[in-house]
Write a protein that holds these residues in place. Structure first.
Motif, short mmCIF file in Angstrom:
data_model
loop_
_atom_site.label_atom_id
_atom_site.label_comp_id
_atom_site.label_asym_id
_atom_site.label_seq_id
_atom_site.Cartn_x
_atom_site.Cartn_y
_atom_site.Cartn_z
N LEU A 234 0.86 -1.06 -0.14
CA LEU A 234 -0.06 0.09 -0.28
C LEU A 234 0.83 1.29 -0.12
O LEU A 234 0.34 2.23 -0.35
CB LEU A 234 -1.02 -0.01 1.29
CG LEU A 234 -2.19 -0.97 1.23
CD1 LEU A 234 -2.97 -0.92 2.61
CD2 LEU A 234 -3.27 -0.45 0.04
N SER A 235 2.26 1.18 0.36
CA SER A 235 2.92 2.13 0.50
C SER A 235 3.48 2.98 -0.86
O SER A 235 3.65 2.27 -1.80
CB SER A 235 4.21 2.21 1.33
OG SER A 235 3.92 1.81 2.83
N LEU A 283 -7.10 -5.67 -0.90
CA LEU A 283 -6.37 -4.19 -0.82
C LEU A 283 -6.87 -3.36 -2.13
O LEU A 283 -7.20 -2.10 -1.92
CB LEU A 283 -4.97 -4.23 -0.82
CG LEU A 283 -4.43 -4.97 0.52
CD1 LEU A 283 -3.09 -4.82 0.36
CD2 LEU A 283 -4.91 -4.13 1.82
N MET A 284 -7.17 -4.23 -3.36
CA MET A 284 -7.67 -3.47 -4.45
C MET A 284 -8.99 -2.75 -4.40
O MET A 284 -9.23 -1.72 -4.70
CB MET A 284 -7.53 -4.52 -5.48
CG MET A 284 -8.09 -3.84 -6.79
SD MET A 284 -6.78 -2.73 -7.68
CE MET A 284 -7.85 -2.13 -8.97
N PRO A 295 -8.83 11.24 -0.36
CA PRO A 295 -7.57 10.98 -1.03
C PRO A 295 -7.03 9.70 -0.18
O PRO A 295 -6.00 9.22 -0.87
CB PRO A 295 -6.94 12.25 -0.85
CG PRO A 295 -7.39 12.93 0.20
CD PRO A 295 -8.91 12.44 0.33
N TYR A 296 -7.49 9.54 1.10
CA TYR A 296 -6.62 8.45 1.72
C TYR A 296 -7.60 7.26 2.08
O TYR A 296 -8.81 7.38 2.24
CB TYR A 296 -6.00 8.89 3.13
CG TYR A 296 -5.28 10.11 2.91
CD1 TYR A 296 -3.85 10.13 2.35
CD2 TYR A 296 -5.62 11.52 3.19
CE1 TYR A 296 -3.07 11.22 2.11
CE2 TYR A 296 -4.56 12.60 2.87
CZ TYR A 296 -3.48 12.39 2.30
OH TYR A 296 -2.63 13.34 2.12
N ILE A 297 -7.08 5.90 2.26
CA ILE A 297 -7.80 4.92 2.75
C ILE A 297 -7.93 5.02 4.06
O ILE A 297 -6.94 5.31 5.00
CB ILE A 297 -7.05 3.65 2.40
CG1 ILE A 297 -6.98 3.43 0.69
CG2 ILE A 297 -7.62 2.36 2.74
CD1 ILE A 297 -5.81 2.47 0.32
N ASN A 298 -9.11 4.95 4.61
CA ASN A 298 -9.57 4.56 6.05
C ASN A 298 -9.86 3.43 6.34
O ASN A 298 -10.09 2.31 5.60
CB ASN A 298 -10.57 5.92 6.49
CG ASN A 298 -11.63 5.80 5.53
OD1 ASN A 298 -12.20 4.51 5.27
ND2 ASN A 298 -12.43 7.00 5.67
N ALA A 299 -10.14 3.32 7.70
CA ALA A 299 -10.60 2.12 8.14
C ALA A 299 -11.84 1.35 7.82
O ALA A 299 -11.99 0.25 7.72
CB ALA A 299 -10.63 1.88 10.02
N LEU A 302 -11.51 -0.60 4.60
CA LEU A 302 -11.06 -1.83 4.69
C LEU A 302 -12.15 -2.55 5.16
O LEU A 302 -12.16 -4.08 4.92
CB LEU A 302 -9.86 -1.92 5.29
CG LEU A 302 -8.58 -1.88 4.73
CD1 LEU A 302 -7.31 -1.58 5.51
CD2 LEU A 302 -8.22 -3.22 3.71
N LEU A 303 -13.11 -2.35 6.22
CA LEU A 303 -13.88 -2.94 6.71
C LEU A 303 -14.99 -3.46 5.44
O LEU A 303 -15.50 -4.55 5.45
CB LEU A 303 -14.81 -2.13 7.93
CG LEU A 303 -13.74 -2.03 8.97
CD1 LEU A 303 -14.48 -1.01 10.02
CD2 LEU A 303 -13.65 -3.43 9.86
#
Length: 434
Positions: A234-235, A283-284, A295-299, A302-303
């Protein structure tokens, strides 16, 4: 002026987000030989050394790479070939042939593909050969440059290797392994398979010519290593053009993976399957939520992705059924419970359904038999039920034996979230077998 600057910032952000999405998709969706190998360092060295001996020293070899699906067999091979082809001498003098058991379903098709990949269609021309072995030998002889010491090495990569074993007489494998043991053209045969019993499937004459070199791949990393893989995938890389955004993004990923909820999702995924492809799918799905405004992935991303990955496709189909169709599914459930998973026919299902209608004395659930038959056929088209294999005793569709492709837990889970499900139907589903 401020509006113009705002537009420029918006354009920059949009460009940056599209670059992020492109970078992540390339990692998750492609077998990228520029990516990293996880837990395969020893296998990488072993395979690279074997192929170097063929490509540089002219020594023939054969090897099998064995591991479960998703363990990285193809990725490992791509990395090794990329490293091997970095040298100009090897790149100019070594030929590659990639075959797949799903595509080359017999030796004749495989031979045509070998000829095509080696650019030897013009060499073969209209010549007719007595056997497959003669044709293959001619093709390899055609690659020679003068004497045997200066032949052109050929690397054969056989994916789905176990399917080649099922070819008639295993002629292709016999000849490839036979040439790899003789002093002819130097070749390396690399087979990729998920079958642990692959040697047992080989004929004696084929097995005797195989070198018995085997490289095993197992996803043997622990959960901490699994988290590190998530972080690396992810980085954003240091060479990403927007340096300030890269720092913010990587810092966000670090804090995201420290979140207990996120770790819970990843732990469920880890215990369900260590296959990295399933992780990349998760992750995709999470990265698909990235936009200029987000702009950012948050919790929560992913849930939500975790729920989508664990979603039961057949249970989802049940949510879209009519009440009549759901009643037929419940009738089949009761028949399965009564007759211990024995096949049933439409007439049995209809009788069970009629008992429910008469017991409840509801005209709202009562339908004519042709309508019920149509609903039954719709369930068959949805592949929730299927005919039992084998010769049918009776041609009448009412008495055709069927099997339910759902278990009780799937039916009950779907019933809990079924929209506006009548109370009588719920009670019937939970009631004991009549």
């Amino acid at each position: 002026m401020s509006k113009r600057k705002l537009k420029e910032d918006s354009f920059t952000n949009q460009e940056c987000i599209s670059k992020v999405q492109r970078t992540l998709r390339e990692r998750f969706c492609l077998q990228n030989p520029n990516g990293k190998l996880f837990g395969m360092e020893l296998q990488y060295k072993h395979l690279l050394e074997l192929l170097k001996r063929t490509a540089i020293h002219g020594e023939s070899n054969s090897v099998l790479i064995i591991g479960p699906r998703g363990s990285g067999k193809t990725l490992l091979t791509c990395h090794v070939l990329k490293k091997l082809m970095e040298g100009k001498q090897v790149r100019d003098n070594t030929l590659q042939v990639h075959l797949n058991g799903l595509l080359q379903t017999n030796d004749k098709i495989a031979l045509k593909e070998i000829t095509r990949q080696l650019n030897l269609e013009n060499v073969v021309g209209d010549k007719v050969f007595g056997s497959f072995a003669e044709n293959l030998t001619f093709l390899l002889e055609a690659l020679k440059r003068g004497d045997r010491a200066h032949s052109c090495p050929v690397l054969f990569i056989l994916e789905e290797f176990d399917l080649f074993v099922h070819h008639k007489n295993q002629t292709l494998l016999y000849n490839l392994f036979d040439i790899s043991q003789s002093a002819q053209t130097p070749i390396a045969v690399v087979g990729l398979t998920c079958r642990l019993d692959i040697l047992e499937l080989m004929e004696k004459r084929v097995k005797s010519r195989f070198s018995h070199r085997q490289i095993y791949l197992m996803n043997s990393f622990d959960f901490n290593k699994y988290l590190n893989i998530c972080k690396e995938q992810l980085s954003l890389p240091p060479e990403f053009p927007e340096k300030s955004f890269t720092q913010k993004w990587n810092k966000n990923i670090q804090s995201l993976l420290e979140d207990p909820k996120v770790q819970g999702v990843l732990q469920n995924q880890f215990h369900h399957s260590k296959d990295l492809r399933s992780l990349f799918k998760l992750l995709m799905l999470a990265s698909n939520s990235i936009t200029v405004s987000h702009p950012y992935i948050n919790a929560s991303d992913l849930l939500e992705s975790g729920k989508l990955c664990r979603m039961d496709s057949k249970a989802n189909i049940l949510h879209g059924l009519s009440v009549l169709e759901f009643c037929l599914i419940i009738a089949m459930k009761h028949l399965n419970d009564t007759y211990e998973e024995e096949p049933f026919n439409f007439q049995m299902v209809y009788n069970e359904y009629q008992k429910f209608v008469q017991r409840k004395a509801h005209t709202v659930y009562s339908f004519e038999k042709p309508v019920v038959m149509k609903a039954f056929e719709h369930l068959m088209h949805l592949e929730l039920i299927k005919p039992v294999e084998g010769p049918s005793v009776c041609a009448q569709r009412e008495y055709l034996l069927m099997k339910l492709l759902l278990d009780n837990s799937q039916i009950m889970d779907a019933l809990q979230v079924y929209p506006n499900c009548p109370t009588d139907v719920k009670q019937w589903a939970t009631s004991s077998v009549n």
